[in-house]
Design an enzyme around this catalytic site. Structure first.
Site, PDB file in Angstrom:
ATOM      1  CB  CYS A 131      -0.946   0.071   1.183  1.00 53.87           C
ATOM      2  SG  CYS A 131      -1.984  -1.364   1.363  1.00 53.87           S
ATOM      3  NE  ARG A 142       4.432   1.553  -0.197  1.00 53.27           N
ATOM      4  CZ  ARG A 142       5.338   1.116   0.651  1.00 53.27           C
ATOM      5  NH1 ARG A 142       6.608   1.301   0.396  1.00 53.27           N
ATOM      6  NH2 ARG A 142       4.988   0.487   1.746  1.00 53.27           N
ATOM      7  CD1 TRP A 200      -0.622  -4.453  -4.817  1.00 55.83           C
ATOM      8  CD2 TRP A 200      -0.006  -5.873  -3.223  1.00 55.83           C
ATOM      9  NE1 TRP A 200      -0.134  -5.572  -5.423  1.00 55.83           N
ATOM     10  CE2 TRP A 200       0.251  -6.457  -4.486  1.00 55.83           C
ATOM     11  CE3 TRP A 200       0.295  -6.599  -2.086  1.00 55.83           C
ATOM     12  CZ2 TRP A 200       0.801  -7.722  -4.622  1.00 55.83           C
ATOM     13  CZ3 TRP A 200       0.839  -7.854  -2.214  1.00 55.83           C
ATOM     14  CH2 TRP A 200       1.094  -8.407  -3.481  1.00 55.83           C
ATOM     15  CG  ASN A 217       1.569   0.074   4.414  1.00 51.98           C
ATOM     16  OD1 ASN A 217       1.292  -1.060   4.045  1.00 51.98           O
ATOM     17  ND2 ASN A 217       2.757   0.611   4.275  1.00 51.98           N
ATOM     18  N   GLY A 218      -0.208  -2.187   6.238  1.00 51.09           N
ATOM     19  CA  GLY A 218       0.282  -3.230   7.134  1.00 51.09           C
ATOM     20  C   GLY A 218      -0.847  -4.138   7.582  1.00 51.09           C
ATOM     21  CD  GLU A 226      14.634 -19.119  -8.214  1.00 47.14           C
ATOM     22  OE1 GLU A 226      14.149 -19.814  -9.100  1.00 47.14           O
ATOM     23  OE2 GLU A 226      14.463 -17.881  -8.163  1.00 47.14           O
ATOM     24  CE  LYS A 249      15.651 -15.305 -10.282  1.00 49.02           C
ATOM     25  NZ  LYS A 249      14.586 -16.128  -9.956  1.00 49.02           N
ATOM     26  CD  GLU A 287      14.978 -14.685 -14.217  1.00 51.07           C
ATOM     27  OE1 GLU A 287      13.969 -14.429 -14.890  1.00 51.07           O
ATOM     28  OE2 GLU A 287      14.929 -15.068 -13.041  1.00 51.07           O
ATOM     29  CG  HIS A 290      25.624 -40.505 -13.506  1.00 55.07           C
ATOM     30  ND1 HIS A 290      25.996 -41.827 -13.563  1.00 55.07           N
ATOM     31  CD2 HIS A 290      25.413 -40.228 -12.203  1.00 55.07           C
ATOM     32  CE1 HIS A 290      25.990 -42.343 -12.334  1.00 55.07           C
ATOM     33  NE2 HIS A 290      25.642 -41.386 -11.493  1.00 55.07           N
ATOM     34  CE  LYS A 346       7.593  -9.945 -11.055  1.00 53.47           C
ATOM     35  NZ  LYS A 346       8.684 -10.819 -10.572  1.00 53.47           N
TER      36      LYS A 346
HETATM   37  C1  AGP Z   1      11.730 -15.976 -12.558  1.00 57.40           C
HETATM   38  O1  AGP Z   1      12.596 -15.039 -12.072  1.00 57.40           O
HETATM   39  C2  AGP Z   1      10.655 -15.515 -13.427  1.00 57.40           C
HETATM   40  N1  AGP Z   1      10.147 -14.259 -13.258  1.00 57.40           N
HETATM   41  C3  AGP Z   1       9.654 -16.594 -13.847  1.00 57.40           C
HETATM   42  O2  AGP Z   1      10.278 -17.822 -13.924  1.00 57.40           O
HETATM   43  C4  AGP Z   1       8.379 -16.708 -13.002  1.00 57.40           C
HETATM   44  O3  AGP Z   1       8.675 -17.275 -11.758  1.00 57.40           O
HETATM   45  C5  AGP Z   1       7.342 -17.548 -13.764  1.00 57.40           C
HETATM   46  O4  AGP Z   1       7.023 -16.913 -14.968  1.00 57.40           O
HETATM   47  C6  AGP Z   1       6.096 -17.773 -12.961  1.00 57.40           C
HETATM   48  O5  AGP Z   1       5.432 -16.591 -12.664  1.00 57.40           O
HETATM   49  P1  AGP Z   1       4.310 -16.539 -11.576  1.00 57.40           P
HETATM   50  O6  AGP Z   1       4.948 -16.877 -10.272  1.00 57.40           O
HETATM   51  O7  AGP Z   1       3.808 -15.133 -11.608  1.00 57.40           O
HETATM   52  O8  AGP Z   1       3.271 -17.546 -11.927  1.00 57.40           O
END
Ligand code: AGP
Length: 608
Positions: free
Chosen positions: A2, A27, A74, A100-101, A480, A484, A487, A503, A603
């Protein structure tokens, strides 16, 4: 998260506060509202949706107030609707409040107020705060006295701002853990939940500290403690531009989001652990957990990696068979689904098309569904049978960091909840809760490894290939960490369980190849050391992440990064992602990459 704003002065107050919350867009927005001094009473305008909807309402009224408060919401409690939007009034409609919170004890407070004859219009904890302050105000004294008395009765992390009809030209705010910044300038006083919203009006700001109250009038701002002791605010001059300020002074949202992870954990745990127990609202009946014979976790990308952590946890802690699927594969794989199974969907955005399609398939097959989602009001949050919000706040950077951590924590909370309900022998819920309590500080310490991670990152910034390895939960985190790096730094990676190296992938190790080992798991330590030796024997450079209570990698790996142990192996592994997020960030930085918006990626992936 928020956004909050407040203004007292000679300008058009409503325009000022709306401009302020527009500057807090990062935010999150799902509704917005404003309260201002009317000729005889406080007037509130609010609406679900984007800020433009509120702007339209304001344009019709064209109010000419000199004090106003505003809020962009939010959602955390209650869907994003007109009714749940802030500001909220007290029982007598004489006090307006934005917040907020999370007020953790709001249910208790609400019950008390209902017994005293109060009625509520919304589902929010915020309205409870407004009524509580209103009730205290009726007992006598100034608005700030009422805010002080009410604040002492509330628990949780919150910041709120109020104005009262009987005290025009005055705004009072209080803070406990959620941010509030005060803006000082001649003949005007301002406040906001973050600095960017103040910068067009003043660069002289002060942070309101926890358990402080501020009274804003045209004459200036007076700050005091909850006991009424006046304190001198520490005013400083902001020299960032507003884009940098949105990022909290960090160069990129990704770094900001990495660094705010200690708070994300606090926010995610708020109201969910009490004493030695876990308390998760709105889940399935206790009886249902006895019935479930299998869990299928379905997600994409980072959320899928969190799902792998869930599998490790549910199988080890609960002996509950668990499979993890990529959403895009699940849908077309004609999955065999037991009618007694539970499908768990994990998503930051709640809008990922592949995950929504998989969810709809489960619904058609009448399988129970649970969502672990960050965005309240998203399609996934609305369509699943039950939802647990990650409460991580808006994530702006395309590379997911804080959402992953919060997803892991929610899975851990869920595991403890199931163990608690099933009274599982051999699972100590209280030890798990204690480890969760240790987590924010352990993460804080991990963020302080930034300089060390930067140094390693710069050394290997031009690496043609980086390995990410580990065993059990560490192997999940390796996936993971590799994503990172791929990407945002566009460096090819090879990630797999460390035991798999011989292997095949071991053939790719050359002189100087960086191999990052997650090494937080004491149960597989000896085997992992053998894998490290195999890599080193081929010329590889080993960077290991382990806990600070374990000296067994000292002198083994070329570089050892130590994180503070939490008391739980799952959480230790989860925590090890923090330095690795920084490794990716600084490698991308050293290569001059577009960190917050990497090429070819979005995103929220709303196409299948
Ligand atoms: C990872 O850093 C990405 N942004 C991507 O893999 C993301 O986690 C994936 O597209 C899933 O998105 P979501 O969590 O919004 O479903």
């Amino acid at each position: 998260m928020c956004g909050i704003a407040g203004y007292v002065g000679k300008k058009n107050a409503v325009q000022v506060v709306i401009d302020q919350i527009a500057r807090l867009e990062y935010r999150g927005y799902d509704s917005a509202g404003v309260a201002f001094d009317g000729p005889s009473s406080i007037k509130v305008l609010k609406s679900a949706g984007k800020l433009d909807r509120l702007r339209e309402l304001v344009a019709k009224e064209d109010p000419q107030a000199t004090s106003a408060i505003a809020h962009s919401r939010w959602a955390t409690h209650g869907a994003p609707t007109d009714l749940n939007a802030h500001p909220h009034f007290d029982q007598a409609n004489k006090i307006a409040l934005v917040h907020n919170g999370i007020i953790e004890n709001y249910m208790e407070l609400k019950e008390e107020l209902v017994r005293a004859g109060h009625t509520f219009q919304s589902e929010t904890d915020t309205e409870v705060a407004a009524h509580l302050i209103g009730a205290e105000f009726e007992k006598g004294g100034s608005l700030e006295d009422a805010v002080r008395r009410a604040s002492r009765k509330m628990t949780g992390a919150f910041a709120f701002v109020v104005m009262a009809e009987s005290e025009p030209g005055k705004i009072v705010c209080a803070r406990n853990a959620s941010p509030l910044v005060l803006g000082f300038t001649e003949g005007e006083s301002l406040l906001a939940s973050d600095i960017p919203a103040l910068l067009p009006y003043t660069r002289r700001v002060a942070i309101l500290e926890n358990n402080q109250v501020a009274v804003l009038t045209e004459a200036g701002i007076e700050v005091s403690t909850l006991d009424g002791k006046v304190v001198e605010p520490e005013i400083f001059e902001v020299d960032w531009d507003s884009t940098a300020a949105e990022k909290g002074g960090f160069e990129h949202f990704m770094l900001k989001e990495i660094m705010e992870q200690p708070d994300v954990v606090r926010q995610c745990l708020a109201g969910r652990i009490a004493g030695n127990e876990v308390s998760l609202d709105g889940l399935f009946s206790d009886h249902m957990w006895q019935e479930i014979d299998r869990v299928n976790i379905i997600a994409c990308g980072t959320a899928y990696h969190a799902g792998l952590m869930g599998k490790t946890l549910f199988e080890q802690m609960l002996q509950l068979p668990t499979d993890v699927y990529f959403s895009s594969e699940f849908r077309y794989g004609d999955p065999l689904l037991s009618p007694r199974s539970l499908a768990v969907f994990i998503s930051q955005s709640g809008e990922t098309a592949d995950s929504l399609a998989a969810l709809r398939l489960c619904k058609q097959r009448r399988i129970r569904t649970l969502g672990i989602v960050n965005v309240v009001g998203s399609s996934m949050a609305r369509e699943v049978d039950r939802v647990l919000f990650t409460q991580a706040g808006p994530e702006i950077s395309v590379a997911s960091t804080k959402a992953y951590l919060a997803q892991g924590i929610v899975l851990f909370l869920l595991g403890l909840h199931i163990a608690q309900v099933k009274e599982m022998p051999g699972v100590s819920v209280s030890a798990g809760v204690q480890a969760l309590r240790n987590l924010p500080e352990a993460i804080q310490e991990a963020t302080e490894l930034a300089d060390e991670m930067k140094e390693i990152a710069e050394k290997f910034a031009q690496a043609p290939l980086v390995f990410f390895l580990g065993r059990r939960a560490d192997a999940n985190v390796a996936l993971e960490a590799a994503l990172k790096l791929k990407e945002i730094a566009y460096i090819p990676t090879q990630e797999c369980p460390a035991g798999e190296m011989k292997h095949g992938p071991l053939a790719l190790i050359e002189q100087g190849t960086l191999a990052v080992f997650g090494a937080t798991d004491p149960a597989t330590r000896d085997k992992l050391i053998s894998n490290i030796r195999e890599v080193q024997a081929r010329g590889g450079y080993v960077l290991a992440v382990t806990t600070s209570d374990d000296p067994s990698l000292d002198g083994v790996a070329e570089k050892v990064i130590k994180i503070r142990p939490t008391g739980d192996a799952f959480l230790n592994a989860l925590l090890s992602i923090v330095p690795l997020q920084m490794l990716a960030y600084y490698m991308a930085h050293a290569r001059g990459c577009e960190i917050d918006q990497p090429r070819n990626l979005a995103k929220s992936v709303t196409v299948e």
